[in-house]
Design a protein around this motif. Structure first.
Motif, PDB file in Angstrom:
ATOM      1  N   GLY A 152       0.785  -1.218   0.000  1.00 54.51           N
ATOM      2  CA  GLY A 152       0.000   0.000   0.000  1.00 54.51           C
ATOM      3  C   GLY A 152       0.820   1.272   0.000  1.00 54.51           C
ATOM      4  O   GLY A 152       0.289   2.364  -0.272  1.00 54.51           O
ATOM      5  N   ASP A 153       2.105   1.151   0.289  1.00 51.01           N
ATOM      6  CA  ASP A 153       2.995   2.306   0.316  1.00 51.01           C
ATOM      7  C   ASP A 153       3.386   2.731  -1.100  1.00 51.01           C
ATOM      8  O   ASP A 153       3.113   2.027  -2.074  1.00 51.01           O
ATOM      9  CB  ASP A 153       4.260   2.001   1.112  1.00 51.01           C
ATOM     10  CG  ASP A 153       4.019   1.991   2.606  1.00 51.01           C
ATOM     11  OD1 ASP A 153       4.948   1.596   3.349  1.00 51.01           O
ATOM     12  OD2 ASP A 153       2.909   2.386   3.036  1.00 51.01           O
ATOM     13  N   SER A 154       4.055   3.869  -1.162  1.00 52.31           N
ATOM     14  CA  SER A 154       4.595   4.388  -2.423  1.00 52.31           C
ATOM     15  C   SER A 154       6.112   4.441  -2.347  1.00 52.31           C
ATOM     16  O   SER A 154       6.686   4.536  -1.253  1.00 52.31           O
ATOM     17  CB  SER A 154       4.049   5.794  -2.700  1.00 52.31           C
ATOM     18  OG  SER A 154       2.649   5.778  -2.857  1.00 52.31           O
ATOM     19  N   LEU A 155       6.732   4.382  -3.515  1.00 52.96           N
ATOM     20  CA  LEU A 155       8.186   4.443  -3.598  1.00 52.96           C
ATOM     21  C   LEU A 155       8.556   5.019  -4.958  1.00 52.96           C
ATOM     22  O   LEU A 155       7.853   4.774  -5.944  1.00 52.96           O
ATOM     23  CB  LEU A 155       8.782   3.052  -3.435  1.00 52.96           C
ATOM     24  CG  LEU A 155      10.293   2.933  -3.216  1.00 52.96           C
ATOM     25  CD1 LEU A 155      10.687   3.568  -1.884  1.00 52.96           C
ATOM     26  CD2 LEU A 155      10.709   1.462  -3.236  1.00 52.96           C
ATOM     27  N   ARG A 156       9.651   5.759  -4.999  1.00 53.30           N
ATOM     28  CA  ARG A 156      10.120   6.325  -6.262  1.00 53.30           C
ATOM     29  C   ARG A 156      11.543   5.846  -6.519  1.00 53.30           C
ATOM     30  O   ARG A 156      12.397   5.972  -5.636  1.00 53.30           O
ATOM     31  CB  ARG A 156      10.079   7.840  -6.221  1.00 53.30           C
ATOM     32  CG  ARG A 156      10.341   8.484  -7.561  1.00 53.30           C
ATOM     33  CD  ARG A 156      10.141   9.978  -7.496  1.00 53.30           C
ATOM     34  NE  ARG A 156      11.319  10.661  -6.995  1.00 53.30           N
ATOM     35  CZ  ARG A 156      11.540  11.953  -7.154  1.00 53.30           C
ATOM     36  NH1 ARG A 156      10.642  12.701  -7.778  1.00 53.30           N
ATOM     37  NH2 ARG A 156      12.626  12.498  -6.675  1.00 53.30           N
ATOM     38  N   VAL A 157      11.765   5.321  -7.702  1.00 51.52           N
ATOM     39  CA  VAL A 157      13.116   4.954  -8.112  1.00 51.52           C
ATOM     40  C   VAL A 157      13.539   5.854  -9.265  1.00 51.52           C
ATOM     41  O   VAL A 157      12.714   6.228 -10.104  1.00 51.52           O
ATOM     42  CB  VAL A 157      13.223   3.465  -8.512  1.00 51.52           C
ATOM     43  CG1 VAL A 157      13.093   2.577  -7.282  1.00 51.52           C
ATOM     44  CG2 VAL A 157      12.195   3.086  -9.558  1.00 51.52           C
ATOM     45  N   SER A 158      14.813   6.209  -9.267  1.00 46.48           N
ATOM     46  CA  SER A 158      15.341   7.125 -10.282  1.00 46.48           C
ATOM     47  C   SER A 158      16.532   6.498 -10.984  1.00 46.48           C
ATOM     48  O   SER A 158      17.202   5.612 -10.437  1.00 46.48           O
ATOM     49  CB  SER A 158      15.784   8.436  -9.628  1.00 46.48           C
ATOM     50  OG  SER A 158      14.723   9.078  -8.975  1.00 46.48           O
ATOM     51  N   CYS A 159      16.799   7.014 -12.167  1.00 44.69           N
ATOM     52  CA  CYS A 159      17.940   6.529 -12.943  1.00 44.69           C
ATOM     53  C   CYS A 159      18.575   7.728 -13.651  1.00 44.69           C
ATOM     54  O   CYS A 159      17.874   8.464 -14.354  1.00 44.69           O
ATOM     55  CB  CYS A 159      17.480   5.493 -13.949  1.00 44.69           C
ATOM     56  SG  CYS A 159      18.745   4.931 -15.104  1.00 44.69           S
TER      57      CYS A 159
END
Length: 125
Positions: A15-22
């Motif tokens: 249910g959580d959110s997460l952001r991945v970057s490149c």
């Protein structure tokens, strides 16, 4: 040599959110088609999302539509995957991929020339 470096993975709850970057090291970032793939233990590396050189056209796997958003920032050579409403089935190593955008089968791993090392995303139930 084009290099891709991912960041932002981690351990979250369902249910959580997460952001991945490149971040992509190239002087011609604006010409690249960019994508995220993921690979769970014992499984194939699967397409998650991609964005074309213009940023206008975005593509998603059915399993993430409505929950994940891919975006690109041509000012700092980054591609971002915003992941919302995560489930344990999203647990995988997430890989950033890039290739000069000449059109083609963007959902196919073979379409991409450059890959990052991957970042682990773990979603607990």
């Amino acid at each position: 040599q084009v290099q891709l470096v991912e960041s932002g993975g981690g351990l979250v709850q369902a249910g959580d959110s997460l952001r991945v970057s490149c971040t992509v090291s190239t002087h011609t970032f604006k010409t690249y088609h960019l994508a995220w793939f993921r690979q769970a233990p014992g499984k194939e590396r699967d397409f998650v999302a991609s964005v074309d050189w213009s940023g206008w056209n975005r593509y998603y796997a059915d399993s993430v539509k409505g929950r994940f958003t891919i975006s690109r920032d041509n000012r700092d050579n980054t591609v971002i995957l915003q992941m919302n409403n995560l489930t344990p089935e999203d647990t995988a190593v997430y890989y950033c991929a890039a290739t000069v955008d000449k059109g083609g089968t963007f959902y196919d791993r073979k379409f991409y020339e450059y890959w990052g090392q991957g970042t682990q995303v773990t979603v607990s139930s």
